[in-house]
Motif scaffolding. Sequence first.
Motif, PDB file in Angstrom:
ATOM      1  N   PRO A 184       0.426 -14.319  -1.908  1.00 51.78           N
ATOM      2  CA  PRO A 184       0.214 -12.888  -2.181  1.00 51.78           C
ATOM      3  C   PRO A 184      -1.183 -12.475  -1.716  1.00 51.78           C
ATOM      4  CG  PRO A 184       0.826 -14.116  -4.185  1.00 51.78           C
ATOM      5  CD  PRO A 184       0.485 -15.122  -3.140  1.00 51.78           C
ATOM      6  N   SER A 186      -2.106  -8.802  -1.417  1.00 49.91           N
ATOM      7  CA  SER A 186      -2.490  -7.645  -2.220  1.00 49.91           C
ATOM      8  C   SER A 186      -1.252  -6.955  -2.777  1.00 49.91           C
ATOM      9  CB  SER A 186      -3.313  -6.648  -1.391  1.00 49.91           C
ATOM     10  OG  SER A 186      -2.485  -6.023  -0.446  1.00 49.91           O
ATOM     11  N   THR A 187      -1.480  -6.187  -3.815  1.00 48.37           N
ATOM     12  CA  THR A 187      -0.424  -5.453  -4.496  1.00 48.37           C
ATOM     13  C   THR A 187      -1.001  -4.106  -4.861  1.00 48.37           C
ATOM     14  OG1 THR A 187       0.364  -7.499  -5.483  1.00 48.37           O
ATOM     15  CG2 THR A 187       1.095  -5.467  -6.504  1.00 48.37           C
ATOM     16  N   ARG A 188      -0.269  -3.052  -4.573  1.00 45.63           N
ATOM     17  CA  ARG A 188      -0.808  -1.734  -4.869  1.00 45.63           C
ATOM     18  C   ARG A 188       0.325  -0.785  -5.208  1.00 45.63           C
ATOM     19  NH1 ARG A 188      -3.506   2.659  -2.999  1.00 45.63           N
ATOM     20  NH2 ARG A 188      -2.375   2.752  -1.047  1.00 45.63           N
ATOM     21  N   ALA A 189       0.215  -0.151  -6.371  1.00 42.67           N
ATOM     22  CA  ALA A 189       1.240   0.807  -6.767  1.00 42.67           C
ATOM     23  C   ALA A 189       0.780   2.209  -6.400  1.00 42.67           C
ATOM     24  CB  ALA A 189       1.476   0.722  -8.267  1.00 42.67           C
ATOM     25  N   THR A 194       5.662   0.786  -4.250  1.00 45.52           N
ATOM     26  CA  THR A 194       4.717  -0.302  -4.528  1.00 45.52           C
ATOM     27  C   THR A 194       4.570  -1.149  -3.268  1.00 45.52           C
ATOM     28  OG1 THR A 194       5.381  -0.369  -6.844  1.00 45.52           O
ATOM     29  CG2 THR A 194       4.279  -2.323  -5.977  1.00 45.52           C
ATOM     30  N   LEU A 196       3.530  -4.473  -1.460  1.00 40.53           N
ATOM     31  CA  LEU A 196       3.284  -5.896  -1.683  1.00 40.53           C
ATOM     32  C   LEU A 196       3.009  -6.554  -0.331  1.00 40.53           C
ATOM     33  CD1 LEU A 196       6.314  -6.770  -4.035  1.00 40.53           C
ATOM     34  CD2 LEU A 196       4.044  -5.966  -4.696  1.00 40.53           C
ATOM     35  N   TYR A 198       2.068 -10.010   1.767  1.00 39.99           N
ATOM     36  CA  TYR A 198       2.152 -11.471   1.692  1.00 39.99           C
ATOM     37  C   TYR A 198       1.841 -12.106   3.034  1.00 39.99           C
ATOM     38  CZ  TYR A 198       4.612 -10.950  -2.742  1.00 39.99           C
ATOM     39  OH  TYR A 198       4.947 -10.644  -4.033  1.00 39.99           O
TER      40      TYR A 198
ATOM     41  N   LEU B 160       9.478  -7.512 -14.060  1.00 40.99           N
ATOM     42  CA  LEU B 160       9.760  -8.636 -13.164  1.00 40.99           C
ATOM     43  C   LEU B 160       8.460  -9.372 -12.866  1.00 40.99           C
ATOM     44  CD1 LEU B 160      12.156  -6.825 -10.654  1.00 40.99           C
ATOM     45  CD2 LEU B 160      12.763  -8.225 -12.655  1.00 40.99           C
ATOM     46  N   VAL B 162       7.212 -11.490 -10.194  1.00 42.66           N
ATOM     47  CA  VAL B 162       7.667 -11.853  -8.850  1.00 42.66           C
ATOM     48  C   VAL B 162       6.885 -13.054  -8.330  1.00 42.66           C
ATOM     49  CG1 VAL B 162       8.088 -11.075  -6.503  1.00 42.66           C
ATOM     50  CG2 VAL B 162       8.294  -9.451  -8.401  1.00 42.66           C
ATOM     51  N   THR B 187       1.963  -2.145 -11.996  1.00 41.86           N
ATOM     52  CA  THR B 187       2.020  -3.224 -11.011  1.00 41.86           C
ATOM     53  C   THR B 187       0.734  -4.010 -11.149  1.00 41.86           C
ATOM     54  OG1 THR B 187       3.188  -1.785  -9.484  1.00 41.86           O
ATOM     55  CG2 THR B 187       2.168  -3.733  -8.546  1.00 41.86           C
ATOM     56  N   ARG B 188       0.832  -5.328 -11.216  1.00 45.71           N
ATOM     57  CA  ARG B 188      -0.385  -6.100 -11.382  1.00 45.71           C
ATOM     58  C   ARG B 188      -0.221  -7.444 -10.684  1.00 45.71           C
ATOM     59  NH1 ARG B 188      -3.761  -8.620 -14.914  1.00 45.71           N
ATOM     60  NH2 ARG B 188      -2.091  -9.605 -16.080  1.00 45.71           N
ATOM     61  N   ALA B 189      -1.175  -7.761  -9.813  1.00 42.86           N
ATOM     62  CA  ALA B 189      -1.134  -9.042  -9.120  1.00 42.86           C
ATOM     63  C   ALA B 189      -2.033 -10.025  -9.851  1.00 42.86           C
ATOM     64  CB  ALA B 189      -1.617  -8.875  -7.685  1.00 42.86           C
ATOM     65  N   THR B 194       3.201 -11.697  -9.305  1.00 43.06           N
ATOM     66  CA  THR B 194       2.974 -10.248  -9.342  1.00 43.06           C
ATOM     67  C   THR B 194       3.895  -9.645 -10.396  1.00 43.06           C
ATOM     68  OG1 THR B 194       2.407 -10.204  -6.997  1.00 43.06           O
ATOM     69  CG2 THR B 194       3.074  -8.115  -7.991  1.00 43.06           C
ATOM     70  N   LEU B 196       5.726  -6.557 -11.994  1.00 53.21           N
ATOM     71  CA  LEU B 196       6.190  -5.194 -11.706  1.00 53.21           C
ATOM     72  C   LEU B 196       6.959  -4.694 -12.933  1.00 53.21           C
ATOM     73  CD1 LEU B 196       7.747  -5.741  -8.138  1.00 53.21           C
ATOM     74  CD2 LEU B 196       5.395  -5.109  -8.700  1.00 53.21           C
TER      75      LEU B 196
END
Lengths: 202, 202
Positions: A184, A186-189, A194, A196, A198, B160, B162, B187-189, B194, B196
């Motif tokens: 992973p 980065s993750t951003r809502a 959202t 994601l 990878y 979820l 992930v 949403t949180r990494a 991650t 969701l």
Amino acid sequence: MTKIRANLAVSLDGFAAGPNQSAEHPFGDGVGETLHRCMERWMFEDAENNKEEIDGHVSATAFIMGRNMFGPIRGEWDAEWNGWWGPNPPYHAPVYVLTHHARESVEMEGGTTFHFVTDGIESALEQARAAAGDGDVLVAGGVTTVNQYLAAGLIDELRLHVVPVVLGAGERIFDGVGELTLEPISTRATKFVTHLTYQPKR
Amino acid sequence: MTKIRANLAVSLDGFAAGPNQSAEHPFGDGVGETLHRCMERWMFEDAENNKEEIDGHVSATAFIMGRNMFGPIRGEWDAEWNGWWGPNPPYHAPVYVLTHHARESVEMEGGTTFHFVTDGIESALEQARAAAGDGDVLVAGGVTTVNQYLAAGLIDELRLHVVPVVLGAGERIFDGVGELTLEPISTRATKFVTHLTYQPKR
């Protein structure tokens, strides 16, 4: 250094296109239309909050796409078919279209040139990489093409725009790719989607 | 107000359990073991950064689970089978187990009591809701049970976890649920996973 990237809008259950794509429904039945509408919402109605991801779609200096993304699936393209995007496509760079049918390259307005590659995904990548200079190569889609490159271990960065709907049918990201581990990044809502990001591990 | 929640660890391609679950492989073949190992990593090796999500697994005041989560799929449980968790299960609250076979409730150490519900998911939910007081009801799994509650429109919040792997086989979240629109809540990494969180729309 050139990165090979892929970006894809997918539903929460992983569908990136509807079934039964056609000239009338280039994104496939209902499913694809729903995804496409969601994509327009986050790209146009919430553009400021999605600037990085939108830039990620257009900043590449060479593109690869599957034949279904370039034109309707059924029947051959006639000589007049130059993609869905009108005279000035949004790529402004060389685009390598995977197909089984040889055709002369077509130069469009605004810097986009469509090249037709008949000898497979690795050849297309080689040509795109050579054309990209120091920029990135974006595997623009569709999902079948992205899956082929993932299965071949050729993607450096995969970004999924996860649309909060469950669709239940269509063409699925990762189908046939086999087992794969990703890192992973980065993750951003944002409001509609959202993101994601990878990095597939070799 | 009591919320009906479900939490599930899923691979990037949506698999929440492996195929071929058995007494020897309660999470199913390779796929399930991989997910379970990842889950242990984020819950134990990175517990501090995942406190909210771990609390979300244990803070409910009543639980519902499918029969495959309670015991091996094949063969009937013998009278001695009281779940996978030993004498003091981690629930510390009433747990309603969906099954086709009536059985007396079993009181375990630490406040967990297993009740066996033979008349369907809505009955189990009614009983769990009555037992939960002001707390939440957690549909603890497995994925088939979560899908049944999602299809029935009975989940208020779906989280979820992930895991960044593509597994290619197993039992999939959202399978058979039909079309569904959800609202992204957060949403949180974190290092291994991650999170969701979504609210299914009615």
